[in-house]
Design a protein around this motif. Structure first.
Motif, PDB file in Angstrom:
ATOM      1  N   LEU A 261      -2.841   0.629   9.861  1.00 47.59           N
ATOM      2  CA  LEU A 261      -1.574  -0.440   9.421  1.00 47.59           C
ATOM      3  C   LEU A 261      -0.707  -0.139   8.120  1.00 47.59           C
ATOM      4  N   ASP A 262       0.421  -0.303   7.588  1.00 42.51           N
ATOM      5  CA  ASP A 262       0.664  -0.589   6.925  1.00 42.51           C
ATOM      6  C   ASP A 262       1.650  -1.023   5.989  1.00 42.51           C
ATOM      7  N   THR A 263       1.557  -1.042   4.448  1.00 44.74           N
ATOM      8  CA  THR A 263       2.215  -2.218   4.120  1.00 44.74           C
ATOM      9  C   THR A 263       3.174  -1.219   3.097  1.00 44.74           C
ATOM     10  N   ASN A 264       3.509  -2.088   2.000  1.00 51.84           N
ATOM     11  CA  ASN A 264       4.326  -2.037   0.651  1.00 51.84           C
ATOM     12  C   ASN A 264       3.781  -3.164  -0.603  1.00 51.84           C
ATOM     13  N   ALA A 265       3.174  -1.899  -1.547  1.00 50.98           N
ATOM     14  CA  ALA A 265       3.049  -2.417  -3.204  1.00 50.98           C
ATOM     15  C   ALA A 265       3.463  -3.824  -3.472  1.00 50.98           C
ATOM     16  N   ALA A 266       4.537  -4.291  -3.063  1.00 53.82           N
ATOM     17  CA  ALA A 266       4.291  -5.482  -3.503  1.00 53.82           C
ATOM     18  C   ALA A 266       4.147  -6.428  -2.554  1.00 53.82           C
ATOM     19  N   LEU A 267       3.632  -6.280  -1.865  1.00 51.72           N
ATOM     20  CA  LEU A 267       2.961  -7.402  -1.228  1.00 51.72           C
ATOM     21  C   LEU A 267       1.183  -7.339  -1.290  1.00 51.72           C
ATOM     22  N   THR A 268       1.530  -7.989  -2.291  1.00 43.85           N
ATOM     23  CA  THR A 268      -0.545  -7.669  -3.010  1.00 43.85           C
ATOM     24  C   THR A 268      -1.201  -8.611  -2.366  1.00 43.85           C
ATOM     25  N   GLU A 269      -0.171  -9.639  -1.748  1.00 48.75           N
ATOM     26  CA  GLU A 269      -1.337 -10.829  -0.584  1.00 48.75           C
ATOM     27  C   GLU A 269      -1.565  -9.697   0.369  1.00 48.75           C
ATOM     28  N   ALA A 270      -1.246  -8.709   0.883  1.00 45.68           N
ATOM     29  CA  ALA A 270      -1.354  -8.444   2.522  1.00 45.68           C
ATOM     30  C   ALA A 270      -2.620  -7.014   1.696  1.00 45.68           C
ATOM     31  N   ILE A 271      -2.166  -6.252   0.603  1.00 46.32           N
ATOM     32  CA  ILE A 271      -2.900  -5.794   0.250  1.00 46.32           C
ATOM     33  C   ILE A 271      -4.713  -6.291  -0.267  1.00 46.32           C
ATOM     34  N   ALA A 272      -4.354  -7.565  -0.493  1.00 45.38           N
ATOM     35  CA  ALA A 272      -6.348  -7.642  -0.887  1.00 45.38           C
ATOM     36  C   ALA A 272      -6.690  -8.276   0.368  1.00 45.38           C
ATOM     37  N   LEU A 273      -6.030  -9.132   1.432  1.00 46.44           N
ATOM     38  CA  LEU A 273      -6.638  -9.648   2.671  1.00 46.44           C
ATOM     39  C   LEU A 273      -7.133  -8.064   3.562  1.00 46.44           C
ATOM     40  N   TYR A 274      -6.305  -7.225   3.748  1.00 46.87           N
ATOM     41  CA  TYR A 274      -6.734  -5.842   4.427  1.00 46.87           C
ATOM     42  C   TYR A 274      -8.299  -5.287   3.729  1.00 46.87           C
ATOM     43  N   GLU A 275      -7.825  -5.717   2.308  1.00 45.74           N
ATOM     44  CA  GLU A 275      -9.076  -4.798   1.935  1.00 45.74           C
ATOM     45  C   GLU A 275     -10.154  -5.464   1.682  1.00 45.74           C
ATOM     46  N   ARG A 276     -10.199  -7.014   1.569  1.00 39.33           N
ATOM     47  CA  ARG A 276     -11.625  -7.905   1.444  1.00 39.33           C
ATOM     48  C   ARG A 276     -11.602  -8.161   3.246  1.00 39.33           C
ATOM     49  N   ASP A 287       6.415   7.457   9.860  1.00 43.36           N
ATOM     50  CA  ASP A 287       7.443   7.411   8.730  1.00 43.36           C
ATOM     51  C   ASP A 287       7.994   6.196   9.074  1.00 43.36           C
ATOM     52  N   ASN A 288       7.544   4.732   8.361  1.00 44.15           N
ATOM     53  CA  ASN A 288       8.250   4.098   7.914  1.00 44.15           C
ATOM     54  C   ASN A 288       8.737   4.089   6.341  1.00 44.15           C
ATOM     55  N   PRO A 289       9.877   3.651   6.602  1.00 45.93           N
ATOM     56  CA  PRO A 289      10.050   4.295   5.078  1.00 45.93           C
ATOM     57  C   PRO A 289      10.257   2.896   3.641  1.00 45.93           C
ATOM     58  N   HIS A 290       9.672   1.866   4.205  1.00 48.01           N
ATOM     59  CA  HIS A 290       9.569   0.512   3.687  1.00 48.01           C
ATOM     60  C   HIS A 290       8.137   0.884   3.377  1.00 48.01           C
ATOM     61  N   ALA A 291       7.302   1.179   3.785  1.00 48.72           N
ATOM     62  CA  ALA A 291       6.002   1.035   3.687  1.00 48.72           C
ATOM     63  C   ALA A 291       5.692   2.747   3.090  1.00 48.72           C
ATOM     64  N   THR A 292       4.509   1.969   1.728  1.00 40.25           N
ATOM     65  CA  THR A 292       3.850   2.499   0.227  1.00 40.25           C
ATOM     66  C   THR A 292       2.949   2.619   0.866  1.00 40.25           C
ATOM     67  N   HIS A 293       2.237   2.056   1.182  1.00 36.75           N
ATOM     68  CA  HIS A 293       0.036   2.032   1.336  1.00 36.75           C
ATOM     69  C   HIS A 293       0.464   2.197   2.650  1.00 36.75           C
ATOM     70  N   PHE A 294      -1.088   2.660   3.167  1.00 40.29           N
ATOM     71  CA  PHE A 294      -1.485   2.835   4.531  1.00 40.29           C
ATOM     72  C   PHE A 294      -3.306   2.727   4.534  1.00 40.29           C
ATOM     73  N   TYR A 295      -3.914   1.969   5.763  1.00 40.86           N
ATOM     74  CA  TYR A 295      -5.218   1.977   6.002  1.00 40.86           C
ATOM     75  C   TYR A 295      -5.707   2.246   7.084  1.00 40.86           C
ATOM     76  N   GLU A 296      -6.812   1.948   6.688  1.00 36.02           N
ATOM     77  CA  GLU A 296      -6.987   2.091   8.583  1.00 36.02           C
ATOM     78  C   GLU A 296      -8.764   1.507   8.424  1.00 36.02           C
ATOM     79  N   LYS A 297      -8.853   1.158  10.272  1.00 35.38           N
ATOM     80  CA  LYS A 297     -10.600   0.210   9.747  1.00 35.38           C
ATOM     81  C   LYS A 297     -10.826   1.081  11.028  1.00 35.38           C
ATOM     82  N   PRO A 298     -12.275   1.074  11.129  1.00 36.48           N
ATOM     83  CA  PRO A 298     -13.407   1.307  12.368  1.00 36.48           C
ATOM     84  C   PRO A 298     -13.886  -0.014  13.140  1.00 36.48           C
ATOM     85  N   LEU A 299     -12.826  -0.074  14.008  1.00 37.03           N
ATOM     86  CA  LEU A 299     -13.179  -1.216  15.071  1.00 37.03           C
ATOM     87  C   LEU A 299     -14.513  -1.287  16.217  1.00 37.03           C
ATOM     88  N   ALA A 300     -15.192  -0.627  16.030  1.00 37.13           N
ATOM     89  CA  ALA A 300     -16.824  -0.014  16.768  1.00 37.13           C
ATOM     90  C   ALA A 300     -17.658  -1.023  16.321  1.00 37.13           C
TER      91      ALA A 300
END
Length: 300
Positions: A261-276, A287-300
């Motif tokens: 997933l990707d998100t923007n640095a200003a969306l601090t609540e979303a970033i906290a959710l994803y990292e938790r 190439d999403n021009p609005h995104a500044t942060h990029f994440y991944e997570k194993p689903l296995a």
């Protein structure tokens, strides 16, 4: 929870054969209240000649969680008392539209007055500080109880409800990032990417309305989480976490072993959710021009 239910239902008169002395049981009174409140709030569809909103029986059934048979019995009883008019919907004659009669509007107002009076009697012994504490506690309890009973439904991404949720999501992005143009509404091709088996779009439904939404789609063999949105009034109730876990589960069931997933640095609540939730930062993968942060997570 059970102690509260027992205490509260007794004190508000829910156990009385005649709710608040109206001569009607709680079920009829609750339905009358809902119809009148929706008319006053303008939540019905077309207005009749007098300018009064009607309410669809289907909407009442979904909002109150009633089965068709019980709702029909309640409607018959209120109609027999001269409080309701039932007529086929002008847009779809298979549906019934319900309006309060003049007597029904008077009965609704009487119910409102009696409810206010009962609330005043209950609160009278409390100090101002105690009333504030009670109001805050009830607000929290209502939000969490409603959150616990939300339904997560996979819907067609091109449905009116899905498009309304995406529109709300995009409008919020536009408001939070005025320096950027908001992303456009999805094209039919975009929407098709969120259809099973290589994607899904999910809405969280409470009282017949969407309160959160989001989807996943295939992106180079990974499940990409997109368009995560939670209504402002529902934030803090765990809806984002629940929706995210649900989307991950849908992707996992289709054999996907990695979520991105990707998100923007200003969306601090979303970033906290994803990292938790166990997502870790990675390099840009799209190439999403609005995104500044990029994440991944194993689903296995």
């Amino acid at each position: 929870m059970r102690r509260f239910n027992l205490s509260y239902t007794q004190r508000i008169g829910a156990l009385d054969e005649s709710f608040l002395g109206t001569g009607r049981p709680l079920g009829q009174a609750r339905l009358l209240h809902e119809i009148g409140s929706r008319e006053r709030g303008g939540k019905g569809a077309a207005q009749d000649e007098a300018g009064v909103d009607g309410v669809l029986a289907q909407d009442l059934r979904e909002r109150l969680g009633l089965d068709s048979g019980y709702l029909s019995r309640l409607l018959r009883a209120l109609t027999a008392d001269g409080l309701l008019d039932l007529a086929p919907d002008s847009e779809d004659r298979r549906r019934r539209r319900i309006r309060l009669t003049a007597a029904g509007r008077r009965a609704w107002q009487d119910l409102e007055n009696r409810s206010e009076e009962r609330a005043g009697v209950l609160l009278e012994p409390l100090t101002g500080r105690q009333r504030t504490r009670l109001a805050e506690a009830l607000d929290t309890a209502e939000l969490l109880i409603r959150a616990a009973t939300v339904r997560l439904e996979t819907v067609d991404p091109a449905s009116p409800a899905a498009r309304a949720a995406v529109r709300t999501y995009l409008d919020e992005l536009d408001a939070r990032f005025p320096e950027h143009d908001a992303p456009p509404m999805p094209t039919p091709q975009d929407e098709n990417a969120f259809r099973p088996p290589a994607g899904a779009f999910v809405l969280a439904i409470s009282d017949g309305s969407a309160v959160a939404g989001g989807g996943w789609r295939d992106h180079d063999g990974a499940a990409e989480i997109k368009r995560m949105w939670v209504d402002a009034g529902w934030r803090g109730a765990g809806m984002g976490r629940r929706l995210l876990e649900h989307l991950e589960g849908l992707a996992r069931a289709q054999g996907y072993r990695l979520a991105r997933l990707d998100t923007n640095a200003a969306l601090t609540e979303a970033i906290a959710l994803y990292e938790r939730a166990g997502y870790r930062r990675i390099e840009r993968y799209n190439d999403n021009p609005h995104a500044t942060h990029f994440y991944e997570k194993p689903l296995a």
